[in-house]
Design a protein around this motif. Structure first.
Motif, short mmCIF file in Angstrom:
data_model
loop_
_atom_site.label_atom_id
_atom_site.label_comp_id
_atom_site.label_asym_id
_atom_site.label_seq_id
_atom_site.Cartn_x
_atom_site.Cartn_y
_atom_site.Cartn_z
N LEU A 5 0.84 -1.19 0.00
CA LEU A 5 0.00 0.00 0.00
C LEU A 5 0.87 1.24 0.00
O LEU A 5 1.83 1.33 0.75
CB LEU A 5 -0.86 0.01 1.26
CG LEU A 5 -2.01 -1.00 1.25
CD1 LEU A 5 -2.44 -1.26 2.66
CD2 LEU A 5 -3.15 -0.48 0.42
N HIS A 6 0.51 2.19 -0.81
CA HIS A 6 1.15 3.49 -0.76
C HIS A 6 2.67 3.44 -0.86
O HIS A 6 3.36 4.09 -0.14
CB HIS A 6 0.76 4.23 0.52
CG HIS A 6 -0.59 4.83 0.42
ND1 HIS A 6 -0.81 6.12 0.04
CD2 HIS A 6 -1.79 4.27 0.60
CE1 HIS A 6 -2.10 6.35 0.00
NE2 HIS A 6 -2.71 5.25 0.35
N VAL A 64 3.18 19.03 -8.23
CA VAL A 64 2.15 18.50 -9.13
C VAL A 64 2.71 17.33 -9.94
O VAL A 64 2.02 16.31 -10.14
CB VAL A 64 1.63 19.63 -10.06
CG1 VAL A 64 0.66 19.05 -11.09
CG2 VAL A 64 0.94 20.71 -9.26
N LEU A 65 3.95 17.45 -10.40
CA LEU A 65 4.54 16.34 -11.16
C LEU A 65 4.65 15.09 -10.29
O LEU A 65 4.39 13.98 -10.76
CB LEU A 65 5.92 16.74 -11.69
CG LEU A 65 5.93 17.62 -12.95
CD1 LEU A 65 7.37 17.92 -13.36
CD2 LEU A 65 5.20 16.93 -14.09
N ARG A 109 0.04 9.10 -8.25
CA ARG A 109 -1.21 9.71 -7.77
C ARG A 109 -1.66 9.14 -6.44
O ARG A 109 -2.27 9.84 -5.63
CB ARG A 109 -2.32 9.51 -8.81
CG ARG A 109 -2.08 10.30 -10.08
CD ARG A 109 -3.09 9.93 -11.16
NE ARG A 109 -2.70 10.51 -12.43
CZ ARG A 109 -3.37 11.48 -13.06
NH1 ARG A 109 -4.46 11.96 -12.52
NH2 ARG A 109 -2.95 11.94 -14.21
N ASP A 110 -1.35 7.90 -6.19
CA ASP A 110 -1.80 7.29 -4.93
C ASP A 110 -1.16 7.92 -3.71
O ASP A 110 -1.71 7.86 -2.62
CB ASP A 110 -1.45 5.80 -4.93
CG ASP A 110 -2.26 5.05 -5.95
OD1 ASP A 110 -3.17 5.64 -6.53
OD2 ASP A 110 -1.96 3.86 -6.16
N LEU A 131 8.63 14.16 -18.24
CA LEU A 131 8.81 15.62 -18.13
C LEU A 131 9.72 15.93 -16.95
O LEU A 131 10.61 16.79 -17.04
CB LEU A 131 7.45 16.31 -17.95
CG LEU A 131 7.51 17.83 -17.75
CD1 LEU A 131 8.19 18.52 -18.93
CD2 LEU A 131 6.10 18.41 -17.56
N TYR A 164 2.74 14.30 -7.89
CA TYR A 164 1.38 13.74 -7.81
C TYR A 164 1.04 12.99 -9.09
O TYR A 164 0.49 11.88 -9.05
CB TYR A 164 0.36 14.86 -7.57
CG TYR A 164 -1.05 14.42 -7.86
CD1 TYR A 164 -1.70 13.54 -7.01
CD2 TYR A 164 -1.71 14.85 -9.01
CE1 TYR A 164 -2.99 13.09 -7.30
CE2 TYR A 164 -3.00 14.41 -9.30
CZ TYR A 164 -3.63 13.54 -8.44
OH TYR A 164 -4.88 13.09 -8.73
N LEU A 165 1.38 13.58 -10.25
CA LEU A 165 1.01 12.94 -11.51
C LEU A 165 1.79 11.65 -11.72
O LEU A 165 1.31 10.71 -12.35
CB LEU A 165 1.26 13.89 -12.69
CG LEU A 165 0.37 15.14 -12.73
CD1 LEU A 165 0.80 16.07 -13.85
CD2 LEU A 165 -1.09 14.75 -12.89
N TRP A 197 13.86 18.06 -7.40
CA TRP A 197 13.17 19.08 -8.21
C TRP A 197 13.41 20.47 -7.60
O TRP A 197 13.74 21.43 -8.30
CB TRP A 197 11.68 18.80 -8.30
CG TRP A 197 10.97 19.86 -9.11
CD1 TRP A 197 10.48 21.05 -8.63
CD2 TRP A 197 10.75 19.88 -10.52
NE1 TRP A 197 9.94 21.78 -9.66
CE2 TRP A 197 10.09 21.10 -10.83
CE3 TRP A 197 11.02 18.97 -11.54
CZ2 TRP A 197 9.73 21.43 -12.12
CZ3 TRP A 197 10.65 19.31 -12.83
CH2 TRP A 197 10.01 20.52 -13.11
N CYS A 223 5.03 23.29 -9.38
CA CYS A 223 4.97 22.38 -10.53
C CYS A 223 5.64 21.05 -10.18
O CYS A 223 5.21 19.98 -10.65
CB CYS A 223 5.67 23.01 -11.74
SG CYS A 223 4.69 24.28 -12.55
N GLN A 276 4.16 7.08 -17.47
CA GLN A 276 3.56 8.37 -17.14
C GLN A 276 4.30 9.49 -17.85
O GLN A 276 5.52 9.65 -17.66
CB GLN A 276 3.65 8.61 -15.62
CG GLN A 276 2.86 7.63 -14.79
CD GLN A 276 1.36 7.86 -14.91
OE1 GLN A 276 0.92 8.85 -15.51
NE2 GLN A 276 0.58 6.95 -14.38
N PRO A 277 3.62 10.29 -18.65
CA PRO A 277 4.30 11.42 -19.30
C PRO A 277 4.93 12.36 -18.28
O PRO A 277 5.98 12.95 -18.55
CB PRO A 277 3.18 12.13 -20.06
CG PRO A 277 2.01 11.24 -20.03
CD PRO A 277 2.20 10.18 -19.01
N ALA A 278 4.28 12.48 -17.12
CA ALA A 278 4.84 13.36 -16.09
C ALA A 278 6.23 12.91 -15.65
O ALA A 278 7.09 13.73 -15.34
CB ALA A 278 3.90 13.42 -14.89
#
Lengths: 404, 203
Positions: free
Chosen positions: A12-13, A143-144, A150-151, A27, A146-147, A92, A140, A22-24
């Motif tokens: 889990l997690h 957000v990346l 996502r879990d 990127l 997360y993308l 990042w 950003c 994932q495109p993210a």
């Protein structure tokens, strides 16, 4: 260990960072790769300017950053974030966000100079560019993350943790820049910079700003079932605006009350008061926000597990312990004293898996879901193994443990 | 219709299948935000910078087109050499007509340092090397930077000098400067105006 039931098949997690579908992810890799070339060149330049000053800068900043990272990591009471993803957030912040911000700040600074003239730009550029440019670019990164996974960002606290770690990475590399390029780079100058930017100001900066931005991301992507998108968006906008405003206020020439150099001992101490006056309100706000987020997590835990009490996974006493980190730690300490380290470790695992039980329970929505049944059985096997250790009483019967 | 079963109402992100649109669109959004934040300022700055007002000139020698925000200021002379200038706040660009000069922009740069800057500034420090500069018309000049204390006002200034020699062997020195710490905020404009300046008989 063979006495324990098999761990449920899927962890889990603990989503991996490497997500080539994932495109993210790509990127992220591309951006960090390109900006990394610039960042390495920059560090090489600093090292050439003053090897001892550069080494001292990193030594001091690791001393500062390591405990901050640990504290942020531990703030998430129930679901510690995977280290590879936290590392990605840090990288990042330290590599991509710093490099891109340097370019962005220069460009927007130019625009401000064109609008307001050089005198206005000299006073206000730091306040009018960095808060927007840096918070967007660090955000950003969150957000990346997360993308990519996502879990892993499924609550406000998760967002805070990723944001704060991203901000910490940014702060450390930015501090190296200031120590080497602004304060001068020699060891004595690095120490002066360390006093001003870390000792006096280290609690108030990027960790808090990006923590707030991360919270905003957490608000938007979580609690979709219970709160309408519009409400979540407004809360997120409020948090981001607060982060930008606090950053703007920090950089504002209106609050630049620093004494002129050279500094006396009194001046050195007054800097701590000045930065405290500027930064403490935000620190207090973030502390309250984190406390509220933790309380929300606690309510979520109770809500998810209350239906499980009395089944295989958790007892009422165990839930009472689980709800309070202080009680959980105290129970493990008591277990260690009474039955040894192995029993305490086993109790720790049981508590962790009971938190995972809450996650499964909150997600499957069916009391007979096979995943939920497996997780209950796993918790029971851990409890049975614990009971088999001499002197290890059931976890829920710890005596006189008070809640802190 | 894709034929796929709809997601459960209580499904979380883990349980929902993330389709291509949900994978690509947010990523493209992040990429857009990164690009706009990083490069947008340069685009806005470029849009805010345009020729404004009539050029200032010494006919037949040099002509400078002020950009937005820059105003023509009173012309004057340094030594026997006339100049025209434009200013913005503490930023100033002076175009000095040096007169006949046959030795090229490198030697003109040395002459400017020794005959103009040294006379005007105390504690003068200049960069160690000259940097070649291409003008918009294709000609090549030389550039160096300096810091010093203005002898008249006592204030610290920083600036840069660009020298050019026209096809009819007229020397021109562009001296751009501002108060200490402010050059970075006018430097881009200074360079743009110098690059676009017309040197020689066409001015």
């Amino acid at each position: 260990m063979s006495a324990l039931g098999a761990r449920p098949g899927r962890r889990l997690h603990h989503t991996r960072f490497l997500q080539p579908r994932q495109p993210a992810f790509w990127l992220y890799v591309l951006t960090v790769g390109l900006t990394g070339i610039v960042a390495v060149a920059e560090q090489s330049l600093y090292r050439n300017i003053s090897p001892s000053g550069w080494a001292l800068s990193w030594f001091l900043l690791v001393l500062y950053g390591a405990p901050v990272a640990v504290v942020v990591y531990l703030l998430d009471l129930y679901e510690r974030e995977p280290l590879p993803l936290l590392g990605a957030a840090f990288i990042w912040g330290s590599v991509a966000a710093t490099t891109l911000s340097a370019i962005g700040n220069a460009g927007w600074g130019l625009a401000i100079a064109r609008i307001g003239g050089p005198e206005f730009a000299a006073r206000w550029t730091a306040a009018l560019t960095a808060p927007f440019v840096e918070e967007i670019l660090k955000g950003c990164g969150v957000v990346l993350i997360y993308l990519i996974a996502r879990d892993e960002v499924d609550d406000v606290m998760d967002g805070f943790v990723y944001g704060a770690i991203c901000g910490l990475g940014f702060a450390i590399v930015e501090d190296v820049f200031y120590f080497m390029a602004v304060f001068g780079g020699q060891p004595s100058e690095v120490l002066q910079g360390f006093w001003l930017r870390v000792v006096a100001s280290g609690l108030y900066g990027h960790v808090l700003y990006t923590g707030l931005v991360g919270m905003a991301v957490g608000v938007v992507v979580s609690h979709r079932a219970t709160e309408p998108l519009r409400h979540r968006m407004w809360v997120a906008i409020g948090l981001c605006s607060l982060a930008v405003f606090a950053h703007l206020l920090w950089n504002s020439p209106l609050l630049a009350f620093y004494p002129s150099e050279p500094w006396s001992l009194g001046d050195v101490l007054s800097v701590v008061l000045i930065t405290g006056g500027k930064g403490l309100p935000l620190l207090a706000f973030v502390a309250i926000a984190v406390a509220l987020a933790r309380r929300r997590e606690r309510r979520w835990l109770r809500g998810a597990l209350v239906g499980e009490v009395g089944l295989d996974g958790i007892s009422a006493d165990e839930l009472h312990l689980l709800e309070s980190p202080t009680r959980r730690r105290a129970a493990r300490r008591a277990m260690r004293r009474r039955a040894g380290t192995r029993a305490a470790t086993l109790l720790h695992r049981l508590q962790r898996e009971q938190v995972n039980l809450a996650m499964v329970a909150s997600r499957v929505g069916d009391a007979h879901d096979p995943a939920l049944t497996r997780q209950r059985a796993y918790c029971r096997s851990l409890r049975d193994a614990l009971g088999a250790i001499p002197a290890a009483a059931p976890a829920g019967s710890e005596p006189d443990v008070t809640d802190g | 219709m894709t034929g796929e079963a709809p997601p459960r109402p209580d499904a979380t992100a883990r349980m929902r299948r993330v389709g291509p649109a949900r994978r690509w669109l947010p990523t493209i959004g992040v990429l857009g935000a990164v690009i706009a934040t990083t490069l947008g300022g340069f685009i806005v700055a470029a849009m805010l910078s345009a020729p404004a007002g009539p050029p200032v000139s010494i006919p037949g020698v040099v002509s400078v087109q002020p950009l937005t925000g820059w105003e023509p200021a009173r012309p004057g002379s340094v030594g026997q050499r006339p100049f025209v200038r434009v200013t913005r706040g503490s930023g100033t660009l002076a175009a000095v007509s040096w007169g006949p000069f046959t030795q090229g922009p490198e030697q003109l740069a040395v002459a400017v340092r020794d005959q103009v800057l040294s006379d005007s500034f105390d504690q003068l420090t200049v960069s160690e090397e000259l940097t070649p500069v291409a003008f918009d018309d294709g000609s090549i000049g030389q550039r160096f930077t300096f810091v010093g204390v203005d002898r008249a006002s006592g204030s610290s200034v920083e600036g840069e000098v660009t020298t050019a020699v026209s096809s009819d062997e007229q020397g021109v020195a562009f001296i751009g400067f501002s108060s200490e710490g402010l050059l970075a905020f006018v430097d881009d404009d200074l360079r743009a105006m110098v690059s676009a300046a017309v040197v020689g008989p066409a001015a």
